[in-house]
Scaffold this motif. Structure first.
Motif, PDB file in Angstrom:
ATOM      1  N   LEU A 163      27.354  40.719  46.350  1.00  0.00           N
ATOM      2  CA  LEU A 163      28.793  41.365  45.843  1.00  0.00           C
ATOM      3  C   LEU A 163      28.321  42.629  44.958  1.00  0.00           C
ATOM      4  O   LEU A 163      28.996  43.784  45.103  1.00  0.00           O
ATOM      5  N   CYS A 164      27.540  42.371  44.034  1.00  0.00           N
ATOM      6  CA  CYS A 164      27.122  43.471  43.067  1.00  0.00           C
ATOM      7  C   CYS A 164      26.478  44.402  43.830  1.00  0.00           C
ATOM      8  O   CYS A 164      26.664  45.726  43.340  1.00  0.00           O
ATOM      9  N   LEU A 165      25.420  43.981  44.642  1.00  0.00           N
ATOM     10  CA  LEU A 165      24.781  45.199  45.686  1.00  0.00           C
ATOM     11  C   LEU A 165      25.795  46.040  46.265  1.00  0.00           C
ATOM     12  O   LEU A 165      25.473  47.390  46.145  1.00  0.00           O
ATOM     13  N   TYR A 166      26.465  45.368  46.996  1.00  0.00           N
ATOM     14  CA  TYR A 166      27.604  46.041  47.872  1.00  0.00           C
ATOM     15  C   TYR A 166      28.752  46.951  46.990  1.00  0.00           C
ATOM     16  O   TYR A 166      28.768  48.155  47.528  1.00  0.00           O
ATOM     17  N   ASN A 167      29.038  46.552  45.945  1.00  0.00           N
ATOM     18  CA  ASN A 167      30.002  47.374  45.117  1.00  0.00           C
ATOM     19  C   ASN A 167      28.991  48.457  44.378  1.00  0.00           C
ATOM     20  O   ASN A 167      29.725  49.625  44.494  1.00  0.00           O
ATOM     21  N   GLY A 168      27.872  48.418  44.062  1.00  0.00           N
ATOM     22  CA  GLY A 168      27.091  49.430  43.527  1.00  0.00           C
ATOM     23  C   GLY A 168      26.643  50.391  44.450  1.00  0.00           C
ATOM     24  O   GLY A 168      26.695  51.531  44.104  1.00  0.00           O
ATOM     25  N   LEU A 169      26.565  50.004  45.814  1.00  0.00           N
ATOM     26  CA  LEU A 169      26.372  51.341  46.711  1.00  0.00           C
ATOM     27  C   LEU A 169      27.539  51.917  47.240  1.00  0.00           C
ATOM     28  O   LEU A 169      27.492  53.178  47.312  1.00  0.00           O
ATOM     29  N   THR A 170      28.693  51.207  47.272  1.00  0.00           N
ATOM     30  CA  THR A 170      29.913  51.977  47.702  1.00  0.00           C
ATOM     31  C   THR A 170      30.576  52.871  46.708  1.00  0.00           C
ATOM     32  O   THR A 170      31.312  53.738  47.189  1.00  0.00           O
ATOM     33  N   LEU A 220      24.434  39.520  54.193  1.00  0.00           N
ATOM     34  CA  LEU A 220      25.202  38.346  53.943  1.00  0.00           C
ATOM     35  C   LEU A 220      25.027  37.475  54.622  1.00  0.00           C
ATOM     36  O   LEU A 220      25.246  36.266  54.508  1.00  0.00           O
ATOM     37  N   TRP A 221      24.309  37.537  55.816  1.00  0.00           N
ATOM     38  CA  TRP A 221      23.779  36.513  56.638  1.00  0.00           C
ATOM     39  C   TRP A 221      22.804  35.442  55.949  1.00  0.00           C
ATOM     40  O   TRP A 221      23.179  34.178  56.335  1.00  0.00           O
ATOM     41  N   PHE A 222      22.275  35.990  54.809  1.00  0.00           N
ATOM     42  CA  PHE A 222      21.643  34.965  54.294  1.00  0.00           C
ATOM     43  C   PHE A 222      21.966  34.408  53.040  1.00  0.00           C
ATOM     44  O   PHE A 222      21.379  33.750  52.078  1.00  0.00           O
ATOM     45  N   GLY A 223      23.303  34.592  52.630  1.00  0.00           N
ATOM     46  CA  GLY A 223      24.019  34.262  51.692  1.00  0.00           C
ATOM     47  C   GLY A 223      24.646  32.750  51.770  1.00  0.00           C
ATOM     48  O   GLY A 223      25.509  32.505  52.493  1.00  0.00           O
ATOM     49  N   THR A 224      23.571  31.937  51.231  1.00  0.00           N
ATOM     50  CA  THR A 224      24.091  30.369  51.643  1.00  0.00           C
ATOM     51  C   THR A 224      24.481  29.754  50.203  1.00  0.00           C
ATOM     52  O   THR A 224      24.510  28.608  50.317  1.00  0.00           O
ATOM     53  N   SER A 225      24.238  30.498  49.019  1.00  0.00           N
ATOM     54  CA  SER A 225      24.626  29.942  47.783  1.00  0.00           C
ATOM     55  C   SER A 225      25.571  30.727  47.102  1.00  0.00           C
ATOM     56  O   SER A 225      25.697  31.976  47.066  1.00  0.00           O
ATOM     57  N   GLU A 226      26.186  30.092  45.783  1.00  0.00           N
ATOM     58  CA  GLU A 226      27.017  30.880  45.118  1.00  0.00           C
ATOM     59  C   GLU A 226      26.259  32.391  44.462  1.00  0.00           C
ATOM     60  O   GLU A 226      26.733  33.371  44.580  1.00  0.00           O
ATOM     61  N   GLY A 254      26.974  49.819  54.872  1.00  0.00           N
ATOM     62  CA  GLY A 254      27.185  49.155  56.035  1.00  0.00           C
ATOM     63  C   GLY A 254      26.103  48.297  56.147  1.00  0.00           C
ATOM     64  O   GLY A 254      26.237  47.121  56.771  1.00  0.00           O
ATOM     65  N   ILE A 255      24.837  48.927  56.095  1.00  0.00           N
ATOM     66  CA  ILE A 255      23.601  48.358  56.284  1.00  0.00           C
ATOM     67  C   ILE A 255      23.360  46.907  55.402  1.00  0.00           C
ATOM     68  O   ILE A 255      22.888  45.821  55.847  1.00  0.00           O
ATOM     69  N   VAL A 264      32.887  49.791  60.701  1.00  0.00           N
ATOM     70  CA  VAL A 264      33.334  50.690  60.141  1.00  0.00           C
ATOM     71  C   VAL A 264      33.035  51.550  59.022  1.00  0.00           C
ATOM     72  O   VAL A 264      33.338  52.817  58.903  1.00  0.00           O
ATOM     73  N   LEU A 265      32.184  50.992  58.139  1.00  0.00           N
ATOM     74  CA  LEU A 265      31.439  51.800  56.999  1.00  0.00           C
ATOM     75  C   LEU A 265      30.753  52.911  57.616  1.00  0.00           C
ATOM     76  O   LEU A 265      30.438  54.143  57.424  1.00  0.00           O
ATOM     77  N   VAL A 266      29.644  52.290  58.637  1.00  0.00           N
ATOM     78  CA  VAL A 266      28.689  53.483  59.239  1.00  0.00           C
ATOM     79  C   VAL A 266      29.406  54.479  60.102  1.00  0.00           C
ATOM     80  O   VAL A 266      29.100  55.696  60.066  1.00  0.00           O
ATOM     81  N   CYS A 267      30.244  54.020  60.883  1.00  0.00           N
ATOM     82  CA  CYS A 267      31.105  55.121  61.239  1.00  0.00           C
ATOM     83  C   CYS A 267      32.031  56.096  60.529  1.00  0.00           C
ATOM     84  O   CYS A 267      31.782  57.217  60.775  1.00  0.00           O
ATOM     85  N   GLY A 268      32.495  55.707  59.390  1.00  0.00           N
ATOM     86  CA  GLY A 268      33.289  56.551  58.491  1.00  0.00           C
ATOM     87  C   GLY A 268      32.025  57.375  57.965  1.00  0.00           C
ATOM     88  O   GLY A 268      32.300  58.392  57.597  1.00  0.00           O
ATOM     89  N   GLY A 269      30.947  56.806  57.442  1.00  0.00           N
ATOM     90  CA  GLY A 269      29.929  57.588  56.854  1.00  0.00           C
ATOM     91  C   GLY A 269      29.351  58.862  57.820  1.00  0.00           C
ATOM     92  O   GLY A 269      29.052  59.912  57.279  1.00  0.00           O
ATOM     93  N   LEU A 270      29.295  58.554  59.354  1.00  0.00           N
ATOM     94  CA  LEU A 270      29.031  59.326  60.202  1.00  0.00           C
ATOM     95  C   LEU A 270      30.069  60.657  60.272  1.00  0.00           C
ATOM     96  O   LEU A 270      29.586  61.759  60.469  1.00  0.00           O
TER      97      LEU A 270
END
Length: 476
Positions: free
Chosen positions: A389-396, A376-382, A370-371, A456-462
């Motif tokens: 995407l890779c970081l998010y999938n690796g953590l989840t 993603l706010w800083f994602g301005t390029s491909e 969730g953090i 939703v991810l943070v709430c689900g984790g708690l």
């Protein structure tokens, strides 16, 4: 998909029955990893096979065996191998007890015990059973009907009894002492599925949207010009022609890619052996024009007028290859990278599952995921979006593995597969909902998907941290 969804709860429930307590979390995590290995295999095969139209053949004009059919066959091979492997696997001891095969159940339990003892380095330990508790039967009525009823009556009673038994098992998932755990698991499964699959769909669409914006900046605009007695035999790409006049022109073997003609006039022109993608004629007029061997479908002519025009030997099917539409390569490549990124997380979660605990890994992984959404706010390029995407999938993925393990261990044997199946079905419903919501927001705003997924991810984790610890628990 229904068959796949039915196999997953069965596989986890079956595998958990044969595992030693101290290694159960680790080995169930390795089992989770094979789901991701299958995803890597499927995405790699899609990237390697589908874009190659040379891997195809035709049987007349009605049937074309394209590369995607080869992809389907290749993806079916592991399923065939699994069916063959299942013939060498022992039956579930609980199932054998339910059907009254006590001796066979005892032999399989002894095999499980001896295998685990050898793995522990204690092969001399003897398997002893003081008492076997036989599961309660609910099909006494079937035995009565088998003596007195007709065959269709017996079939009806058996189906009714089986459905009643399934309903009773499902309702027992909401009875004491597992009712509270079922409610908590429902929340965690729903939030994790909603956030994970929602963003998984959102990521490629955002990347494609960024590509479209960059592509639009390079568009060539041609306005109010006239061409007479010309011949074009090259590719035209990313252009907008407005208010043009084409007289006695020939378009021979032209490939139109993202070309739009607006308010233009074509007089005595010929389109021969033309293919197109994202190409449209808007409010155009065609006079004495011949279209031969083209792929121009009616929907590509928007509010256009035809005077004495002919369409001969129109092409059918998709004529643009992946060489002509590079974005198709990009879709499969991004999907492959996103799937590959979960492999390190799978390995780490398997090695640490029995050391740091299921709940710590579940709650920590969901909160960190969730953090990470805020980056993603800083994602301005491909490239930046692919990295996110890779970081998010690796953590989840660690959350998924620990959730599977906890779900298996919290339910007793008589309702484990049913409870897991219910939660897996809930996962699919959350996935559909996430895809609809996140997909509709791609071109509107970044803020809502990021805040929604993170919340939703943070709430689900708690909530997941409030589940009971099952690391040292004996399976019921």
């Amino acid at each position: 998909m229904a068959r796949i969804g039915g196999a997953i709860p069965t596989v986890f429930s079956y595998f958990a029955e044969v595992l030693a307590r101290e290694k159960r979390g680790e080995h169930l995590s390795w089992l989770c990893m094979f789901w991701m290995i299958g995803g890597i295999y499927a995405s790699a095969m899609a990237w390697a096979i589908i874009p190659h139209y040379g891997w195809s053949f035709s049987m007349g004009s009605a049937y074309q065996f394209h590369s995607w059919r080869v992809f389907v066959i290749v993806c079916a091979l592991p399923c065939v191998c699994s069916v063959v492997a299942l013939t060498f696997m022992p039956e579930s001891p609980r199932f054998l007890l339910e059907v009254g095969k006590h001796d066979e159940a005892w032999m399989i339990l002894k095999l499980i015990h001896d295998t685990n003892m050898r793995a522990r380095g204690q092969p001399e330990k003897v398997f002893t059973v003081n008492k076997i508790k036989t599961p309660k039967q609910i099909d006494e009525l079937i035995e009565i009907e088998s003596d007195t009823g007709t065959w269709y009556r017996r079939c009806f009673v058996r189906i009714r009894t089986e459905l009643y038994g399934i309903w009773l098992t499902f309702m027992r998932c909401f009875n004491y002492p597992v009712r509270e755990n079922t409610i908590k698991l429902t929340i965690v499964w729903f939030t994790l599925s909603f956030g994970y699959y929602g963003l998984s769909v959102w990521f490629p669409d955002v990347i494609k949207h960024l590509q479209s914006d960059q592509y639009a900046l390079l568009t060539k605009n041609v306005q109010k010009d006239k061409y007479t007695n010309f011949s074009i035999n090259f590719t035209m790409e990313n252009q907008i022609h407005t208010g043009m006049e084409y007289d006695n022109g020939r378009f021979l073997g032209v490939k139109f890619k993202s070309v739009t003609f607006k308010d233009s006039v074509f007089k005595s022109c010929t389109f021969d052996d033309v293919t197109s993608v994202n190409t449209y004629f808007k409010n155009c007029t065609f006079i004495d024009t011949l279209f031969e061997n083209t792929d121009f479908e009616p929907y590509k002519f928007i509010d256009s007028e035809f005077q004495n025009c002919s369409f001969l030997h129109n092409k059918t099917g998709c004529q643009i290859t992946f060489d002509d539409d590079y974005s198709a390569y990009w879709i499969y490549f991004v999907n492959f990278l996103g799937t590959l990124a979960v492999l390190p997380g799978n390995i780490v979660s398997a090695l640490l599952m029995d050391r740091i605990g299921r709940l710590t890994m579940l709650g920590g992984s969901m909160v960190l995921s969730g953090i990470s959404c805020f980056f993603l706010w800083f994602g301005t390029s491909e490239s930046m979006m692919i990295g996110m995407l890779c970081l998010y999938n690796g953590l989840t993925i660690s959350a998924w593995n620990s959730l599977d393990v906890v779900t298996v261990e919290l339910y007793p044997t008589d309702r484990r597969a049913t409870g897991f199946g219910f939660l897996n079905a809930l996962c699919k419903a959350a996935t559909v909902l996430g895809n609809l919501i996140f997909g509709s927001l791609v071109s509107i705003t970044k803020a809502i998907p990021i805040l929604l997924a993170s919340t939703v991810l943070v709430c689900g984790g708690l909530v997941g941290l409030r589940l009971p610890d099952t690391r040292t628990q004996v399976l019921m």
